[in-house]
Enzyme design. Structure first.
Site, PDB file in Angstrom:
ATOM      1  N   ASN A   1       0.826  -1.205   0.000  1.00  0.00           N
ATOM      2  CA  ASN A   1       0.000   0.000   0.000  1.00  0.00           C
ATOM      3  C   ASN A   1       0.858   1.252   0.000  1.00  0.00           C
ATOM      4  O   ASN A   1       1.900   1.306   0.648  1.00  0.00           O
ATOM      5  CB  ASN A   1      -0.920   0.017   1.221  1.00  0.00           C
ATOM      6  CG  ASN A   1      -1.862  -1.166   1.221  1.00  0.00           C
ATOM      7  OD1 ASN A   1      -2.050  -1.802   0.177  1.00  0.00           O
ATOM      8  ND2 ASN A   1      -2.450  -1.468   2.351  1.00  0.00           N
TER       9      ASN A   1
ATOM     10  N   ASP B   1      -0.571   4.123   0.995  1.00  0.00           N
ATOM     11  CA  ASP B   1      -1.108   4.999   2.048  1.00  0.00           C
ATOM     12  C   ASP B   1      -0.180   4.938   3.265  1.00  0.00           C
ATOM     13  O   ASP B   1       0.746   4.115   3.328  1.00  0.00           O
ATOM     14  CB  ASP B   1      -2.554   4.601   2.413  1.00  0.00           C
ATOM     15  CG  ASP B   1      -2.657   3.207   3.044  1.00  0.00           C
ATOM     16  OD1 ASP B   1      -1.996   2.976   4.071  1.00  0.00           O
ATOM     17  OD2 ASP B   1      -3.398   2.353   2.522  1.00  0.00           O
TER      18      ASP B   1
ATOM     19  N   HIS C   1       5.882  -0.590  -2.753  1.00  0.00           N
ATOM     20  CA  HIS C   1       5.374   0.083  -3.959  1.00  0.00           C
ATOM     21  C   HIS C   1       5.394   1.609  -3.836  1.00  0.00           C
ATOM     22  O   HIS C   1       4.709   2.298  -4.571  1.00  0.00           O
ATOM     23  CB  HIS C   1       3.952  -0.402  -4.280  1.00  0.00           C
ATOM     24  CG  HIS C   1       3.899  -1.809  -4.790  1.00  0.00           C
ATOM     25  ND1 HIS C   1       2.735  -2.548  -4.843  1.00  0.00           N
ATOM     26  CD2 HIS C   1       4.866  -2.617  -5.287  1.00  0.00           C
ATOM     27  CE1 HIS C   1       2.998  -3.746  -5.336  1.00  0.00           C
ATOM     28  NE2 HIS C   1       4.292  -3.824  -5.605  1.00  0.00           N
TER      29      HIS C   1
HETATM   30  C1  BJW Z   1     -10.255  -7.496   2.053  1.00  0.00           C
HETATM   31  C2  BJW Z   1     -11.121  -6.517   2.603  1.00  0.00           C
HETATM   32  C3  BJW Z   1     -11.239  -6.483   4.017  1.00  0.00           C
HETATM   33  C4  BJW Z   1     -11.175  -6.319   0.464  1.00  0.00           C
HETATM   34  N1  BJW Z   1     -10.524  -7.366   4.756  1.00  0.00           N
HETATM   35  N2  BJW Z   1      -9.570  -8.354   2.809  1.00  0.00           N
HETATM   36  C5  BJW Z   1       3.006 -11.642 -16.221  1.00  0.00           C
HETATM   37  C6  BJW Z   1       3.140 -12.624 -15.252  1.00  0.00           C
HETATM   38  C7  BJW Z   1       3.729 -12.328 -14.007  1.00  0.00           C
HETATM   39  C8  BJW Z   1       4.191 -11.058 -13.734  1.00  0.00           C
HETATM   40  C9  BJW Z   1       4.055 -10.090 -14.715  1.00  0.00           C
HETATM   41  C10 BJW Z   1       3.468 -10.380 -15.939  1.00  0.00           C
HETATM   42  N3  BJW Z   1       3.461  -9.242 -16.682  1.00  0.00           N
HETATM   43  C11 BJW Z   1       4.013  -8.248 -15.942  1.00  0.00           C
HETATM   44  C12 BJW Z   1       4.374  -8.753 -14.729  1.00  0.00           C
HETATM   45  C13 BJW Z   1       5.007  -8.015 -13.601  1.00  0.00           C
HETATM   46  C14 BJW Z   1       4.030  -7.035 -12.976  1.00  0.00           C
HETATM   47  C15 BJW Z   1       2.771  -7.786 -12.579  1.00  0.00           C
HETATM   48  O1  BJW Z   1       2.704  -8.443 -11.548  1.00  0.00           O
HETATM   49  N4  BJW Z   1       1.712  -7.650 -13.377  1.00  0.00           N
HETATM   50  C16 BJW Z   1       0.449  -8.365 -13.076  1.00  0.00           C
HETATM   51  C17 BJW Z   1      -0.712  -7.482 -13.466  1.00  0.00           C
HETATM   52  C18 BJW Z   1       0.471  -9.708 -13.781  1.00  0.00           C
HETATM   53  N5  BJW Z   1       4.702  -6.489 -11.815  1.00  0.00           N
HETATM   54  C19 BJW Z   1       5.469  -5.428 -11.894  1.00  0.00           C
HETATM   55  O2  BJW Z   1       5.628  -4.822 -12.943  1.00  0.00           O
HETATM   56  C20 BJW Z   1       6.224  -5.031 -10.648  1.00  0.00           C
HETATM   57  N6  BJW Z   1       7.605  -4.881 -10.944  1.00  0.00           N
HETATM   58  C21 BJW Z   1       8.336  -5.921 -11.353  1.00  0.00           C
HETATM   59  O3  BJW Z   1       7.873  -7.038 -11.511  1.00  0.00           O
HETATM   60  O4  BJW Z   1       9.659  -5.604 -11.549  1.00  0.00           O
HETATM   61  C22 BJW Z   1      10.537  -6.641 -12.006  1.00  0.00           C
HETATM   62  C23 BJW Z   1      11.038  -7.538 -10.922  1.00  0.00           C
HETATM   63  C24 BJW Z   1      11.600  -8.726 -11.278  1.00  0.00           C
HETATM   64  C25 BJW Z   1      12.082  -9.585 -10.313  1.00  0.00           C
HETATM   65  C26 BJW Z   1      12.016  -9.236  -8.976  1.00  0.00           C
HETATM   66  C27 BJW Z   1      11.471  -8.041  -8.636  1.00  0.00           C
HETATM   67  C28 BJW Z   1      10.973  -7.204  -9.613  1.00  0.00           C
HETATM   68  C29 BJW Z   1       5.735  -3.684 -10.120  1.00  0.00           C
HETATM   69  C30 BJW Z   1       4.341  -3.778  -9.609  1.00  0.00           C
HETATM   70  C31 BJW Z   1       3.829  -2.406  -9.213  1.00  0.00           C
HETATM   71  C32 BJW Z   1       2.399  -2.472  -8.726  1.00  0.00           C
HETATM   72  N7  BJW Z   1       1.908  -1.185  -8.570  1.00  0.00           N
HETATM   73  C33 BJW Z   1       0.516  -0.993  -8.114  1.00  0.00           C
HETATM   74  C34 BJW Z   1       0.085   0.479  -8.360  1.00  0.00           C
HETATM   75  C35 BJW Z   1       0.999   1.450  -7.759  1.00  0.00           C
HETATM   76  C36 BJW Z   1       0.640   1.743  -6.339  1.00  0.00           C
HETATM   77  C37 BJW Z   1      -0.621   2.550  -6.244  1.00  0.00           C
HETATM   78  O5  BJW Z   1      -0.964   3.325  -7.133  1.00  0.00           O
HETATM   79  O6  BJW Z   1      -1.300   2.379  -5.218  1.00  0.00           O
HETATM   80  O7  BJW Z   1       0.396  -1.352  -6.738  1.00  0.00           O
HETATM   81  S1  BJW Z   1      -0.678  -2.018  -8.930  1.00  0.00           S
HETATM   82  C38 BJW Z   1      -1.716  -2.234  -7.549  1.00  0.00           C
HETATM   83  O8  BJW Z   1      -1.789  -3.649  -7.297  1.00  0.00           O
HETATM   84  C39 BJW Z   1      -0.979  -1.577  -6.358  1.00  0.00           C
HETATM   85  C40 BJW Z   1      -1.098  -2.660  -5.324  1.00  0.00           C
HETATM   86  O9  BJW Z   1      -0.080  -2.499  -4.352  1.00  0.00           O
HETATM   87  C41 BJW Z   1      -1.022  -3.923  -6.118  1.00  0.00           C
HETATM   88  C42 BJW Z   1      -1.582  -5.132  -5.435  1.00  0.00           C
HETATM   89  O10 BJW Z   1      -2.979  -4.998  -5.229  1.00  0.00           O
HETATM   90  P1  BJW Z   1      -3.633  -5.538  -3.884  1.00  0.00           P
HETATM   91  O11 BJW Z   1      -3.099  -4.791  -2.746  1.00  0.00           O
HETATM   92  O12 BJW Z   1      -3.528  -7.007  -3.845  1.00  0.00           O
HETATM   93  O13 BJW Z   1      -5.159  -5.068  -4.079  1.00  0.00           O
HETATM   94  P2  BJW Z   1      -6.368  -5.835  -4.814  1.00  0.00           P
HETATM   95  O14 BJW Z   1      -7.432  -4.815  -5.012  1.00  0.00           O
HETATM   96  O15 BJW Z   1      -5.918  -6.575  -5.991  1.00  0.00           O
HETATM   97  O16 BJW Z   1      -6.842  -6.914  -3.728  1.00  0.00           O
HETATM   98  C43 BJW Z   1      -7.425  -6.540  -2.494  1.00  0.00           C
HETATM   99  C44 BJW Z   1      -7.837  -7.798  -1.748  1.00  0.00           C
HETATM  100  O17 BJW Z   1      -8.336  -7.430  -0.473  1.00  0.00           O
HETATM  101  C45 BJW Z   1      -8.961  -8.584  -2.458  1.00  0.00           C
HETATM  102  O18 BJW Z   1      -8.604  -9.966  -2.537  1.00  0.00           O
HETATM  103  C46 BJW Z   1     -10.177  -8.388  -1.553  1.00  0.00           C
HETATM  104  O19 BJW Z   1     -11.029  -9.522  -1.480  1.00  0.00           O
HETATM  105  C47 BJW Z   1      -9.521  -8.154  -0.210  1.00  0.00           C
HETATM  106  N8  BJW Z   1     -10.319  -7.323   0.717  1.00  0.00           N
HETATM  107  N9  BJW Z   1     -11.677  -5.812   1.595  1.00  0.00           N
HETATM  108  C48 BJW Z   1      -9.712  -8.268   4.136  1.00  0.00           C
HETATM  109  N10 BJW Z   1     -12.024  -5.607   4.636  1.00  0.00           N
END
Ligand code: BJW
Length: 255
Positions: free
Chosen positions: A109, A111, A126
């Site tokens: 996050n 935030d 992130h």
């Molecule tokens: C509750 C609840 C309650 C609701 N109680 N639960 C193909 C295959 C594999 C990987 C890749 C691919 N193509 C590209 C990639 C890599 C890519 C990637 O993963 N893409 C995917 C889309 C496939 N990743 C990257 O590019 C990353 N960098 C990278 O890989 O660099 C190379 C590297 C290589 C080797 C080692 C290391 C690095 C960078 C990723 C950057 C992500 N950025 C974001 C946005 C920026 C931040 C922002 O603006 O806020 O970050 S994307 C967005 O998703 C944000 C989040 O941090 C991130 C994850 O989301 P999160 O937190 O899981 O949220 P949700 O909404 O998905 O889920 C919420 C959950 O909570 C749900 O399950 C609900 O049910 C639950 N919930 N209420 C408990 N009350």
């Protein structure tokens, strides 16, 4: 909301007798801040004015339409001032202050609710909404209020070169070496409020299990990597996390 406990197919009881937990890594995602009023990314309220996060959180989107990307982050930074940490953030801060072993809280996050609750052993992998990054002098600095396209760097003074200090798709998340080391050395890996859709965070559980740790997830629904966890607790973070921390602190022989 009632809590469900879903043991995974490869599960053993998480707190098997004799298990001595000392080193803990906790990964949090947008779900932990949902009860504070911040939108998640992939839920029904996950779109921002019709845009998917994948369409605004990229360096390409920033080059193509910086005004749109700044508007996305300016709106979220403004919203941050209207919300407070919830019971899950507070419980994790309590664990941080009372846990005698190693502990690392890794949040996806951007935030600042974990630090406002009092967590200290924390990494924002992130980035942070409350920081700017100057592309001219490479300084990162605290940023409150709107940034917009013309913002001036508080270090070198250059205007129009400041971007939100956020890790976008295709960019390397922060402090990966430190995170990797902590995961390889932990006895317990805990994932809270994340869908498991974004790497490398989605792969942490695999590394932890491979290195011998137990793994617990707490989420509103099973995450995409749910079968990798020894135990999945399904429910709201604000209910599950305080309950788990009470359980952990009262059962640990080291507590
Ligand atoms: C509750 C609840 C309650 C609701 N109680 N639960 C193909 C295959 C594999 C990987 C890749 C691919 N193509 C590209 C990639 C890599 C890519 C990637 O993963 N893409 C995917 C889309 C496939 N990743 C990257 O590019 C990353 N960098 C990278 O890989 O660099 C190379 C590297 C290589 C080797 C080692 C290391 C690095 C960078 C990723 C950057 C992500 N950025 C974001 C946005 C920026 C931040 C922002 O603006 O806020 O970050 S994307 C967005 O998703 C944000 C989040 O941090 C991130 C994850 O989301 P999160 O937190 O899981 O949220 P949700 O909404 O998905 O889920 C919420 C959950 O909570 C749900 O399950 C609900 O049910 C639950 N919930 N209420 C408990 N009350």
């Amino acid at each position: 909301m009632p809590m469900r406990i879903v043991p995974s197919l490869i599960a053993q009881p998480l707190y098997a007798s004799g298990m001595d937990i000392r080193n803990i890594v906790i990964l949090t995602g947008a779900g932990i801040s949902a009860e504070s009023g911040l939108a998640t990314f992939r839920g029904p309220d996950g779109l921002w004015e019709g845009h998917r996060v994948e369409d605004v959180a990229t360096p390409e989107a920033f080059r193509r339409d910086p005004a749109l990307v700044h508007a996305f982050y300016d709106a979220r930074r403004a919203k941050l001032g209207t919300v407070e940490p919830n019971a899950a953030h507070q419980a994790l801060a309590r664990l941080d202050s009372e846990w005698p072993g190693e502990l690392l809280l890794v949040t996806q996050n951007v935030d600042d609710l974990h630090e406002r609750a009092g967590s200290k052993r924390l990494i924002h992998m992130h980035g942070e909404l409350t920081k700017g990054w100057c592309l001219r002098c490479d300084e990162r600095f605290r940023w409150i209020g709107p940034m917009g396209e013309g913002a001036a760097c508080s270090s070198c003074g250059a205007a129009g070169m400041v971007r939100p200090d956020i890790v976008w798709f295709g960019e390397m998340p922060y402090e990966m070496e430190r995170i990797d080391e902590a995961i390889r050395g932990c006895d317990l890996f805990v994932s809270i409020g994340t869908s498991g859709a974004v790497y490398p965070a989605a792969g942490f559980v695999q590394t932890a299990r491979y290195c011998g740790a137990r793994a617990l997830e707490m989420n509103l629904e099973p995450s995409l990597g749910s079968t990798m966890f020894n135990e999945s607790r399904i429910g709201r973070a604000g209910d599950l996390v305080p309950q788990w921390i009470d359980e952990l602190l009262s059962s640990s022989p080291r507590a």
